[in-house]
Design a protein around this motif. Structure first.
Motif, mmCIF file in Angstrom:
data_model
loop_
_atom_site.group_PDB
_atom_site.id
_atom_site.type_symbol
_atom_site.label_atom_id
_atom_site.label_comp_id
_atom_site.label_asym_id
_atom_site.label_seq_id
_atom_site.Cartn_x
_atom_site.Cartn_y
_atom_site.Cartn_z
ATOM 1 N N PRO A 52 39.204 65.022 14.028
ATOM 2 C CA PRO A 52 38.076 64.713 14.903
ATOM 3 C C PRO A 52 37.394 65.949 15.478
ATOM 4 N N LEU A 53 37.972 67.128 15.277
ATOM 5 C CA LEU A 53 37.339 68.351 15.780
ATOM 6 C C LEU A 53 36.269 68.884 14.838
ATOM 7 N N GLU A 54 36.182 68.350 13.628
ATOM 8 C CA GLU A 54 35.263 68.897 12.624
ATOM 9 C C GLU A 54 33.818 69.025 13.109
ATOM 10 N N PRO A 55 33.266 68.018 13.820
ATOM 11 C CA PRO A 55 31.858 68.160 14.237
ATOM 12 C C PRO A 55 31.612 69.304 15.212
ATOM 13 N N LEU A 56 32.653 69.804 15.865
ATOM 14 C CA LEU A 56 32.494 70.861 16.853
ATOM 15 C C LEU A 56 32.577 72.258 16.254
ATOM 16 N N ILE A 57 33.097 72.377 15.053
ATOM 17 C CA ILE A 57 33.445 73.688 14.510
ATOM 18 C C ILE A 57 32.225 74.349 13.875
ATOM 19 N N ASP A 58 31.932 75.554 14.348
ATOM 20 C CA ASP A 58 30.816 76.329 13.818
ATOM 21 C C ASP A 58 31.205 77.119 12.576
ATOM 22 N N ARG A 59 32.422 77.628 12.557
ATOM 23 C CA ARG A 59 32.831 78.530 11.485
ATOM 24 C C ARG A 59 34.328 78.408 11.262
ATOM 25 N N ALA A 60 34.741 78.581 10.009
ATOM 26 C CA ALA A 60 36.159 78.577 9.678
ATOM 27 C C ALA A 60 36.543 79.933 9.095
ATOM 28 N N VAL A 61 37.668 80.459 9.565
ATOM 29 C CA VAL A 61 38.249 81.673 8.997
ATOM 30 C C VAL A 61 39.570 81.267 8.359
ATOM 31 N N VAL A 62 39.648 81.423 7.045
ATOM 32 C CA VAL A 62 40.827 81.015 6.300
ATOM 33 C C VAL A 62 41.668 82.243 5.980
ATOM 34 N N LEU A 63 42.942 82.182 6.360
ATOM 35 C CA LEU A 63 43.870 83.270 6.073
ATOM 36 C C LEU A 63 44.740 82.931 4.875
ATOM 37 N N ARG A 64 45.040 83.959 4.096
ATOM 38 C CA ARG A 64 45.973 83.808 2.990
ATOM 39 C C ARG A 64 46.783 85.097 2.870
ATOM 40 N N ASP A 65 48.096 84.968 3.037
ATOM 41 C CA ASP A 65 48.990 86.134 2.957
ATOM 42 C C ASP A 65 48.550 87.247 3.897
ATOM 43 N N CYS A 121 45.604 87.987 5.061
ATOM 44 C CA CYS A 121 44.256 88.522 4.842
ATOM 45 C C CYS A 121 43.233 87.400 4.993
ATOM 46 N N VAL A 122 41.998 87.768 5.311
ATOM 47 C CA VAL A 122 40.923 86.783 5.400
ATOM 48 C C VAL A 122 40.434 86.466 3.995
ATOM 49 N N ALA A 123 40.587 85.194 3.613
ATOM 50 C CA ALA A 123 40.158 84.766 2.288
ATOM 51 C C ALA A 123 38.806 84.061 2.324
ATOM 52 N N HIS A 124 38.385 83.615 3.498
ATOM 53 C CA HIS A 124 37.095 82.924 3.633
ATOM 54 C C HIS A 124 36.663 83.013 5.082
ATOM 55 N N ASP A 125 35.396 83.279 5.311
ATOM 56 C CA ASP A 125 34.823 83.286 6.648
ATOM 57 C C ASP A 125 33.421 82.705 6.538
ATOM 58 N N GLY A 126 33.286 81.443 6.937
ATOM 59 C CA GLY A 126 31.998 80.785 6.767
ATOM 60 C C GLY A 126 32.081 79.318 7.117
ATOM 61 N N PRO A 127 31.294 78.479 6.444
ATOM 62 C CA PRO A 127 31.294 77.044 6.742
ATOM 63 C C PRO A 127 32.686 76.460 6.580
ATOM 64 N N PRO A 128 33.058 75.519 7.452
ATOM 65 C CA PRO A 128 34.392 74.919 7.345
ATOM 66 C C PRO A 128 34.567 74.180 6.024
ATOM 67 N N PRO A 129 35.716 74.366 5.344
ATOM 68 C CA PRO A 129 36.016 73.530 4.182
ATOM 69 C C PRO A 129 36.067 72.068 4.596
ATOM 70 N N ARG A 130 35.596 71.202 3.729
ATOM 71 C CA ARG A 130 35.564 69.781 4.052
ATOM 72 C C ARG A 130 36.808 69.097 3.544
ATOM 73 N N GLY A 131 37.537 68.406 4.443
ATOM 74 C CA GLY A 131 38.680 67.616 4.028
ATOM 75 C C GLY A 131 38.234 66.209 3.719
ATOM 76 N N VAL A 132 38.666 65.644 2.595
ATOM 77 C CA VAL A 132 38.286 64.289 2.227
ATOM 78 C C VAL A 132 39.527 63.509 1.842
ATOM 79 N N GLY A 133 39.402 62.168 1.862
ATOM 80 C CA GLY A 133 40.502 61.320 1.437
ATOM 81 C C GLY A 133 41.762 61.585 2.225
ATOM 82 N N GLN A 134 42.907 61.653 1.510
ATOM 83 C CA GLN A 134 44.182 61.869 2.160
ATOM 84 C C GLN A 134 44.239 63.222 2.858
#
Length: 273
Positions: A218-231, A233-246
């Motif tokens: 339910p927080l998705e409508p509030l989020i301006d930006r997503a920073v995705v970390l992997r190991d 390091c920053v792997a993505h900095d931009g629009p939030p990835p969209r979760g769908v289905g399960q």
């Protein structure tokens, strides 16, 4: 197609670039127990911005926010809070922090009101509580739906109620930066929706928000930006990835990105797994 988050951001402009960023972390390297965890993380949270920190378990999300509040020191890199280098920053009343889900009093007998009241200490140190402090505690408890439990011992609360108390403690100082480490972990849908409403009100008054999340929910409508970390390091900095289905359901361990355009798929596919 414009996402819900995109349309919400269009309706709610940020406060602009004139004011310094609430958080400016550059080339952050940090270790925990001698093990390297962060490997050059860049993270900026602008005034009035809501940033979600995403990634798989062990990617460095919690270490990043602990570095921002100083509980994990940087081995290398630079950190500024509200334009002030961390080594000189003293205005902690401007920062509210909700740790990962834990017992609100860590085994110490205390009432709900007593725990929330500790969030006012940075405003006046050891001076006696005043009427405005008591009123602020009442407002924070009312905001999380716990005013009627103010006199109860925290040991008698459920896990979700403990989380609400910790959120109230962070809100009671009316911070300019609110940092939450997995605030939706293990709480029911009603509590998640309440958290979304609390954050909406905080953002409306100009608060910056940094969230560690496993799913947007339910927080998705509030989020301006997503920073995705992997190991670490920053792997993505931009629009939030969209979760769908399960993937969008509470309890699903990670958010997996799905997007309509090829560029978004190529830059975010698999970053959270």
């Amino acid at each position: 197609m414009i996402s819900t988050a995109d349309s919400d951001q269009a309706r709610r402009p940020l406060l602009g670039d004139a004011a310094p960023a609430a958080v400016c972390l550059r080339d952050a390297v940090a270790s925990v127990g001698g093990r390297p965890v962060l490997r050059g993380v860049d993270l900026t949270v602008r005034p009035g911005e809501v940033v979600a920190l995403l990634g798989a378990n062990g990617s460095g999300k919690s270490t990043t926010v602990k570095s921002v509040i100083g509980s994990v020191p940087l081995d290398r890199g630079d950190l500024e809070l509200f334009g002030t280098p961390f080594s000189r920053f003293r205005d902690w009343r401007r920062v509210g922090y909700v740790p990962q889900r834990t017992t609100a009093a860590s085994g110490v007998p205390a009432t709900v009101r007593e725990v929330v009241s500790t969030g006012r200490l940075p405003l006046h140190r050891l001076l006696p509580f005043r009427r405005k402090d008591r009123e602020a505690v009442d407002r924070a408890l009312a905001a999380v739906g716990m005013l009627d439990r103010a006199s109860d011992g925290v040991a008698n609360l459920s896990g979700g109620q403990h989380q609400r108390v910790l959120i109230a403690r962070a809100l009671v100082g009316e911070p300019d930066l609110l940092i939450m480490d997995e605030p939706m972990a293990g709480v029911d849908v009603v509590s998640q929706q309440l958290l979304a409403e609390i954050l909406r009100r905080e953002v409306e008054r100009g608060c910056s928000v940094l969230l560690v999340l496993h799913e947007l929910g339910p927080l998705e409508p509030l989020i301006d930006r997503a920073v995705v970390l992997r190991d670490g390091c920053v792997a993505h900095d931009g629009p939030p990835p969209r979760g769908v289905g399960q993937h969008a359901l509470p309890g699903h361990d990670h958010v997996h990105p799905h997007a309509d355009d090829d560029h978004h798929r190529s830059t975010t596919r698999g970053l959270l797994t």
